[in-house]
Scaffold this motif. Structure first.
Motif, short mmCIF file in Angstrom:
data_model
loop_
_atom_site.label_atom_id
_atom_site.label_comp_id
_atom_site.label_asym_id
_atom_site.label_seq_id
_atom_site.Cartn_x
_atom_site.Cartn_y
_atom_site.Cartn_z
N SER A 147 22.97 71.48 -22.64
CA SER A 147 23.00 72.16 -23.93
C SER A 147 22.96 71.08 -25.01
O SER A 147 23.05 69.88 -24.72
N TYR A 148 22.83 71.52 -26.27
CA TYR A 148 22.67 70.58 -27.38
C TYR A 148 23.53 71.00 -28.56
O TYR A 148 23.66 72.20 -28.85
N LEU A 149 24.08 69.99 -29.23
CA LEU A 149 24.69 70.19 -30.54
C LEU A 149 24.07 69.18 -31.48
O LEU A 149 24.09 67.97 -31.22
N PHE A 150 23.49 69.66 -32.57
CA PHE A 150 22.87 68.81 -33.58
C PHE A 150 23.71 68.85 -34.84
O PHE A 150 24.07 69.93 -35.33
N VAL A 151 24.02 67.68 -35.38
CA VAL A 151 24.74 67.58 -36.64
C VAL A 151 23.88 66.74 -37.58
O VAL A 151 23.67 65.54 -37.34
N ALA A 152 23.36 67.35 -38.62
CA ALA A 152 22.50 66.67 -39.59
C ALA A 152 23.17 66.70 -40.95
O ALA A 152 23.71 67.73 -41.36
N ALA A 153 23.13 65.59 -41.65
CA ALA A 153 23.71 65.52 -42.99
C ALA A 153 22.65 65.04 -43.96
O ALA A 153 22.10 63.95 -43.81
N GLY A 154 22.33 65.87 -44.96
CA GLY A 154 21.37 65.50 -45.98
C GLY A 154 20.00 65.20 -45.41
O GLY A 154 19.44 65.98 -44.62
N ILE A 155 19.44 64.05 -45.80
CA ILE A 155 18.11 63.67 -45.34
C ILE A 155 18.09 63.42 -43.84
O ILE A 155 17.03 63.32 -43.22
N TYR A 175 24.40 71.87 -40.29
CA TYR A 175 23.69 71.14 -41.34
C TYR A 175 24.62 70.96 -42.53
O TYR A 175 25.07 71.93 -43.14
N LEU A 176 24.91 69.69 -42.86
CA LEU A 176 25.83 69.33 -43.93
C LEU A 176 25.06 68.80 -45.14
O LEU A 176 23.97 68.24 -45.00
N GLY A 177 25.64 68.97 -46.32
CA GLY A 177 25.02 68.45 -47.53
C GLY A 177 25.93 68.64 -48.73
O GLY A 177 26.94 69.35 -48.66
N ARG A 178 25.57 67.99 -49.83
CA ARG A 178 26.39 68.12 -51.04
C ARG A 178 26.31 69.53 -51.61
O ARG A 178 27.31 70.09 -52.03
N SER A 179 25.10 70.07 -51.67
CA SER A 179 24.86 71.43 -52.16
C SER A 179 23.55 71.91 -51.56
O SER A 179 22.74 71.11 -51.08
N ARG A 180 23.33 73.21 -51.59
CA ARG A 180 22.09 73.74 -51.03
C ARG A 180 20.85 73.17 -51.72
O ARG A 180 19.81 72.98 -51.09
N CYS A 222 22.84 62.62 -37.19
CA CYS A 222 22.07 61.78 -38.11
C CYS A 222 22.55 62.05 -39.52
O CYS A 222 22.60 63.21 -39.96
N GLY A 223 22.92 60.99 -40.23
CA GLY A 223 23.42 61.15 -41.59
C GLY A 223 24.05 59.87 -42.09
O GLY A 223 23.83 58.79 -41.52
N PRO A 224 24.86 59.94 -43.11
CA PRO A 224 25.48 58.75 -43.70
C PRO A 224 26.53 58.15 -42.77
O PRO A 224 27.02 58.82 -41.85
N PRO A 225 26.90 56.88 -42.99
CA PRO A 225 27.83 56.18 -42.09
C PRO A 225 29.13 56.92 -41.80
O PRO A 225 29.56 56.93 -40.64
N PRO A 226 29.81 57.56 -42.77
CA PRO A 226 31.08 58.22 -42.42
C PRO A 226 30.92 59.30 -41.35
O PRO A 226 31.81 59.48 -40.51
N VAL A 227 29.82 60.03 -41.38
CA VAL A 227 29.59 61.08 -40.38
C VAL A 227 29.36 60.45 -39.01
O VAL A 227 29.91 60.90 -37.99
N ARG A 248 20.92 56.17 -37.95
CA ARG A 248 21.46 55.95 -39.28
C ARG A 248 20.37 55.42 -40.19
O ARG A 248 19.37 54.86 -39.74
N PHE A 249 20.56 55.59 -41.50
CA PHE A 249 19.58 55.16 -42.49
C PHE A 249 20.09 53.97 -43.30
O PHE A 249 19.58 53.67 -44.37
N SER A 250 21.10 53.27 -42.80
CA SER A 250 21.61 52.08 -43.48
C SER A 250 21.98 51.04 -42.44
O SER A 250 22.07 51.35 -41.24
N ALA A 251 22.18 49.81 -42.88
CA ALA A 251 22.48 48.73 -41.95
C ALA A 251 23.85 48.93 -41.31
O ALA A 251 24.78 49.45 -41.92
#
Length: 343
Positions: A147-155, A175-180, A222-227, A248-251
């Motif tokens: 099975s699969y669980l996907f957690v996406a934040a923003g981009i 799917y997480l984000g600041r606002s819709r 996939c998302g920012p470092p804290p996630v 991740r999208f940052s170093a």
């Protein structure tokens, strides 16, 4: 023991054996060496077919081959290296349909105070030429997980979206984000997606989200470092049989480094690499024009020849034949003592 218990025991044992095999093959502990990047395709010239606003400060670009020939095939999780007109090189996840061989789709979030790559991409217009390399995959989709669980934040939705389509009813997306208004591709998501904007639901409880994963699930984040850090910290405690896959999208931060010296052989310049900085960051202090791009050890832009010294390789790119005398300065370090670079 009842007849029901006796019948269930072989099934439970079989499930346990299956999970042991799955864990050995697919589970990637947070601190293990990342799997090598899978390569496909080549460098080619494309044309921007269309540009579309997908959310606040997010635009998608659809690319087609200059000669209208089929583009190289790709699998969910793949990305493109994009060579911008300024000479910058950036990586963007493919978020279109892998079955469509005539066009690629990528999405870019505009970062006003960034280093200019996203601004340059947002300035592109239909008909503009854009050179790309790839596709290649550092975030491979496993096809036969239980099975699969996907957690996406923003981009972070961009590499996840094709995986969700591929998985169908076997997967669940949060799917997480600041606002819709800041969350791209809302109209393309499965009807049962759990959409959690911060301004409606508050800050996400990542451990509670991860607890939804079934035993043996493949968990993609996939998302920012804290996630990502929360996923690495909590998943295996909550679900020891799960496998964790992140992009991740940052170093990556340097958390276990020791100081060492670099010598640039062509100029004789020496520079000290701090325990919490990368060799690339130290190099940029004395050589601002040094080439780099992903800062995560997979694109190869910063590959540098090492004339002497022992290398602590932390990349996902170099072959065994390259490792004795090359390094990716964005992630790799010295095992002990100075390194002399062909710079």
């Amino acid at each position: 023991m009842t007849s029901t218990d006796a019948a269930a025991t072989p099934s439970l044992r079989a499930f346990g054996v299956a999970m042991d095999i799955y864990k050995k093959v697919f589970t990637t502990p947070a601190l293990s060496r990342p799997k090598p990047v899978r390569f496909n395709g080549f460098e080619l010239d494309t044309v921007v077919e269309s540009v579309r606003a997908e959310a606040d400060d997010v635009a998608s670009l659809t690319l087609v081959g200059r000669d209208e020939q089929p583009l190289p095939s790709w699998r969910p999780g793949s990305h493109l290296d994009v060579f911008l007109p300024s000479g910058r090189q950036r990586q963007y996840s493919l978020c279109g349909d892998p079955r469509d061989r005539r066009r690629y789709r990528i999405a870019v979030r505009r970062i006003a105070d960034g280093n200019g790559g996203s601004l340059e991409m947002h300035a592109m217009q239909p008909g503009d030429a854009l050179r790309i390399r790839g596709p290649r995959n550092a975030f491979a989709y496993i096809e036969n997980a239980p099975s699969y669980l996907f957690v996406a934040a923003g981009i972070g939705i961009t590499p996840i979206l094709p995986m969700v389509r591929e998985t169908g009813e076997r997967g669940r997306l949060v799917y997480l984000g600041r606002s819709r208004s800041t969350m791209p591709f809302l109209s393309e998501l499965p009807f049962d997606t759990d959409i959690r904007p911060d301004d409606e639901d508050g800050a996400p409880d990542v451990p509670a989200i991860l607890a939804q994963a079934e035993p043996g699930a493949a968990v993609y984040v996939c998302g920012p470092p804290p996630v990502l850090e929360a996923a690495q910290q909590h998943l295996f405690r909550l679900n020891p049989t799960a496998s964790l896959h992140t992009e991740r999208f940052s170093a990556l931060p340097v958390t276990d480094g020791r100081e060492f010296d670099l010598t640039l052989a062509r100029t004789g310049v020496d520079v000290r690499v701090g325990s919490q900085e990368t060799a690339l960051e130290a190099l940029r202090r004395v050589k601002p024009d040094v080439l780099y791009s992903c800062r995560q050890g997979f694109c190869g832009t910063c590959k540098t020849r090492v004339l002497s010294g022992d290398i602590d390789h932390r990349d996902r790119l170099l072959s065994d034949t390259e490792r004795p005398d090359h390094m990716l300065t964005c992630v790799s370090r010295s095992t002990d003592g100075p390194l002399v670079l062909d710079l």
